[in-house]
Design a protein around this motif. Sequence first.
Motif, mmCIF file in Angstrom:
data_model
loop_
_atom_site.group_PDB
_atom_site.id
_atom_site.type_symbol
_atom_site.label_atom_id
_atom_site.label_comp_id
_atom_site.label_asym_id
_atom_site.label_seq_id
_atom_site.Cartn_x
_atom_site.Cartn_y
_atom_site.Cartn_z
ATOM 1 N N TYR A 132 6.394 -5.937 -16.553
ATOM 2 C CA TYR A 132 5.481 -6.845 -15.700
ATOM 3 C C TYR A 132 6.374 -8.190 -15.527
ATOM 4 O O TYR A 132 6.675 -8.877 -16.688
ATOM 5 N N LEU A 133 6.406 -8.690 -14.439
ATOM 6 C CA LEU A 133 7.253 -9.712 -14.013
ATOM 7 C C LEU A 133 6.405 -11.140 -13.522
ATOM 8 O O LEU A 133 7.170 -12.082 -13.493
ATOM 9 N N GLY A 134 5.055 -10.868 -13.386
ATOM 10 C CA GLY A 134 4.245 -11.839 -12.839
ATOM 11 C C GLY A 134 4.407 -12.239 -11.399
ATOM 12 O O GLY A 134 4.028 -13.088 -10.922
ATOM 13 N N LEU A 135 4.951 -11.136 -10.730
ATOM 14 C CA LEU A 135 4.969 -11.470 -9.252
ATOM 15 C C LEU A 135 3.626 -11.166 -8.453
ATOM 16 O O LEU A 135 3.430 -11.627 -7.528
ATOM 17 N N GLY A 136 2.769 -10.459 -9.316
ATOM 18 C CA GLY A 136 1.397 -10.320 -8.328
ATOM 19 C C GLY A 136 1.381 -9.226 -7.373
ATOM 20 O O GLY A 136 0.376 -9.557 -6.468
ATOM 21 N N TYR A 137 2.357 -8.210 -7.140
ATOM 22 C CA TYR A 137 2.361 -7.366 -6.295
ATOM 23 C C TYR A 137 2.004 -5.972 -6.774
ATOM 24 O O TYR A 137 2.349 -5.625 -8.247
ATOM 25 N N VAL A 138 1.552 -4.975 -6.244
ATOM 26 C CA VAL A 138 0.830 -3.616 -6.670
ATOM 27 C C VAL A 138 2.303 -2.999 -6.877
ATOM 28 O O VAL A 138 2.984 -2.628 -5.958
ATOM 29 N N GLY B 281 -0.039 -7.431 -2.025
ATOM 30 C CA GLY B 281 -0.639 -8.273 -2.965
ATOM 31 C C GLY B 281 -1.860 -7.789 -3.647
ATOM 32 O O GLY B 281 -2.563 -7.043 -3.024
ATOM 33 N N VAL B 282 -1.996 -8.038 -4.997
ATOM 34 C CA VAL B 282 -3.001 -7.660 -5.649
ATOM 35 C C VAL B 282 -4.297 -7.968 -5.018
ATOM 36 O O VAL B 282 -5.611 -7.273 -5.049
ATOM 37 N N ASP B 283 -4.803 -9.211 -4.650
ATOM 38 C CA ASP B 283 -6.171 -9.785 -3.948
ATOM 39 C C ASP B 283 -6.146 -8.922 -2.762
ATOM 40 O O ASP B 283 -7.347 -8.447 -2.392
ATOM 41 N N ALA B 284 -5.323 -8.697 -1.914
ATOM 42 C CA ALA B 284 -5.253 -8.047 -0.564
ATOM 43 C C ALA B 284 -5.766 -6.456 -0.765
ATOM 44 O O ALA B 284 -6.599 -5.884 -0.136
ATOM 45 N N ILE C 284 -10.615 2.667 -9.144
ATOM 46 C CA ILE C 284 -9.184 2.756 -8.809
ATOM 47 C C ILE C 284 -8.361 1.695 -9.633
ATOM 48 O O ILE C 284 -8.802 0.603 -9.697
ATOM 49 N N THR C 285 -7.110 2.093 -10.616
ATOM 50 C CA THR C 285 -6.375 1.254 -11.298
ATOM 51 C C THR C 285 -5.417 0.776 -10.565
ATOM 52 O O THR C 285 -4.532 1.674 -10.188
ATOM 53 N N LEU C 286 -5.231 -0.639 -10.449
ATOM 54 C CA LEU C 286 -3.878 -1.026 -9.559
ATOM 55 C C LEU C 286 -3.020 -1.567 -10.834
ATOM 56 O O LEU C 286 -3.340 -2.440 -11.642
ATOM 57 N N SER C 287 -1.790 -1.245 -10.982
ATOM 58 C CA SER C 287 -0.947 -1.680 -11.779
ATOM 59 C C SER C 287 0.089 -2.581 -11.078
ATOM 60 O O SER C 287 0.524 -2.354 -9.940
ATOM 61 N N ILE C 288 0.071 -3.972 -11.560
ATOM 62 C CA ILE C 288 0.997 -5.010 -10.653
ATOM 63 C C ILE C 288 2.239 -5.206 -11.544
ATOM 64 O O ILE C 288 2.178 -5.251 -12.704
#
Length: 258
Positions: free
Chosen positions: A230-236, A207-210, A253-257
């Motif tokens: 992007y599908l809106g799932l919120g995963y990296v 998850g993006v928050d974790a 660090i860039t996270l693409s979700i």
Amino acid sequence: MSQGAAVDELEAAGLEVEVGDPAYSETVPAGKVLSTDPGAGERVLDGGTVTLTMSLGKERYDVPKLRGMTEDQAQDALAELKLDFGDSTGRWSTTVPEGRVLRSDPPVGTTLRPGSIVDLVVSKGPQPVELRDWVGRSAATAQAWLEERGITVDASRTEHSDTVAEGDVISMDPAGGSQVHEGDTVTLVVSSGPELVAVPDGLRGSGVDAATQALEDLGFEVRVRNADGYLGLGYVWSVDPESGTEVPAGSTITLSII
């Protein structure tokens, strides 16, 4: 006359002869009669005694070896030979300790009259070196410059730095502008560049928050963007730089979700 010739002549005249203490003379050669007592032309009783003073020749003294003596010791050595001390001049020296005589003028072995002046050149010790400020400059160049001047260098300590390039000097002790002497030690703290931290594994699919929290705990800045599709799932979906890459602490660090 020589002593023998003078004795013969005096004894032939019916006189006794004694030889007194010799004396120096600028005009009568050594070994010749310098004077008589009574003097020439004076009358003396038959069988009287005439005292001869023989010449030692010219009174001269050789400048002694003074190198390595203190100035006081050198002056005493000159006085013993009836030579007079003139002036002393200081000179830098890496071989003779400070306060010791380097040489004399005239030099050792010079033959002089009594009362002649002898000057001294006295060591001031090694010439001081004014340190350049090497902070932010090449440690290798600094070390070469210092060692050329007889300065010992301790460059064993390294530190990470975000502002000073790897291999350059972070700090020095003593500081630039200080004066040191041959044989002194200058300590250089050398930059090993920025502290590198590995981007952790296991971010992709989390998850993006974790993922954000894990990166921020390591001191990274985090930027989040939507991946292509992007599908809106919120995963990296991906990490840039990739996991396992070593980057300077505090990097972004860039996270693409997805």
